[in-house]
Design an enzyme around this catalytic site. Sequence first.
Site, short mmCIF file in Angstrom:
data_model
loop_
_atom_site.label_atom_id
_atom_site.label_comp_id
_atom_site.label_asym_id
_atom_site.label_seq_id
_atom_site.Cartn_x
_atom_site.Cartn_y
_atom_site.Cartn_z
N TYR A 158 0.88 -1.21 0.31
CA TYR A 158 0.06 0.04 -0.02
C TYR A 158 0.93 1.24 -0.04
CZ TYR A 158 -4.21 -2.80 0.97
OH TYR A 158 -5.33 -3.70 0.69
N TYR A 194 -0.90 -10.18 -1.82
CA TYR A 194 0.08 -9.61 -1.01
C TYR A 194 0.26 -10.48 0.01
CZ TYR A 194 -3.42 -6.67 1.24
OH TYR A 194 -4.48 -6.34 1.94
N ARG A 215 -2.86 -12.59 1.13
CA ARG A 215 -4.44 -12.29 0.78
C ARG A 215 -4.49 -12.19 -0.76
NH1 ARG A 215 -7.77 -8.43 3.33
NH2 ARG A 215 -8.92 -10.37 2.82
N HIS A 218 -7.33 -7.62 -4.12
CA HIS A 218 -8.67 -6.95 -3.91
C HIS A 218 -8.36 -5.61 -3.87
CE1 HIS A 218 -6.63 -7.49 0.07
NE2 HIS A 218 -7.00 -6.27 0.18
N HIS A 220 -10.47 -2.29 -1.78
CA HIS A 220 -11.08 -2.29 -0.57
C HIS A 220 -12.04 -0.95 -0.98
CE1 HIS A 220 -8.67 -3.91 2.81
NE2 HIS A 220 -7.81 -3.90 1.66
C1 BEZ Z 1 -5.89 -5.70 4.13
O1 BEZ Z 1 -5.29 -4.62 3.73
O2 BEZ Z 1 -6.64 -6.09 3.30
C2 BEZ Z 1 -5.24 -6.52 5.36
C3 BEZ Z 1 -4.08 -6.43 5.54
C4 BEZ Z 1 -3.72 -7.29 6.84
C5 BEZ Z 1 -4.80 -7.83 7.75
C6 BEZ Z 1 -6.01 -7.88 7.32
C7 BEZ Z 1 -6.38 -6.97 5.82
FE FE Z 2 -5.91 -4.72 1.67
#
Ligand code: BEZ
Ligand code: FE
Length: 309
Positions: A158, A194, A215, A218, A220
């Site tokens: 990010y 990531y 993860r 995605h 947000h």
């Molecule tokens: C996220 O940015 O999506 C995320 C990162 C770490 C833990 C939970 C969500």
């Molecule tokens: Fe995220």
Amino acid sequence: MTQFSETELTAAVVRSFDDTPHPRAKFLLQELVKSLHEYVRKTDLTFEEWEYAIDFLTRTGQKCTPIRQEFILLSDVMGVSMLVDAVNHREREGATETTVLGPFYVGEHREMPHGADISPHNQTGEKMFVRSRVTDTHGKPLAGVPVDVWHADDDGFYDSQKPSYATHGPSSRARFVTDADGRFFFRTILPCSYPIPTDGPVGEMIMQTRRHPMRPAHVHFLVAAPGYEPLITHVFIGGDKYLDSDVVFGVKDELVASVEKRTDPAMPDGQPAAAPWHLVTYEFHMKPGAGVAPKPMASKGEDEATEAA
Ligand code: BEZ
Ligand code: FE
């Protein structure tokens, strides 16, 4: 004097909270004692294991800073964040599903015009066009609704994790306000899957237990329409190899968007496309109700950047 026994000990600790003035606090503490004691009894916890747990939690706290919340990360990877989200959003009835906020929401975003490129400094990512709409659960468009958007770049970080945050400011993050038909659209780059931060005790646990830290890719979204429950969710990029094993258990089927690879010379707003690009189309359906949008997990963030790990 009471004869000591394991169960009498639990009962005594539960009773010790009997005079708690706040009924909900009393309930939460007494239930916590029962669950903790049950865990110790069930596992025959050894002194070494208890000391390890104390040390792990100590290190988790020590890893926290104003822009790094290792305890929330712990809650995330243990599925507790998603469970809290689930028990608080049991009745959705036609409304878009929710998921975790994550640690990279840094507060209200800067509003940008529809069609804006929110990743203008990115030279390597494949272009993506996102077109979206906000409606109620009956399909009525909701106009003038602020929608905060944020995602990781094609390097998996990010903006707020990178030193360039200080010079470039926000990137791959913006706010759009829906038009009269509830629509908004923007261009960005295709995010990638990531890893969550692995340089702390939570990452250590993930690696030592042979879990992976990834993860799935995605974007947000935080949609805050007056008169409707704030919607905190992600749209996942269809086809990602981690959709079935998200380290924070945040994936719900209906949040997975099919992403079309396009070669048309122009994007949907008529602007030229220099190279093949990706099209994501997704509608958000808002549940009537009240509620306040969440505060960012980090109490700072607009003017501080962490080192990219
Ligand atoms: C996220 O940015 O999506 C995320 C990162 C770490 C833990 C939970 C969500
Ligand atoms: Fe995220």
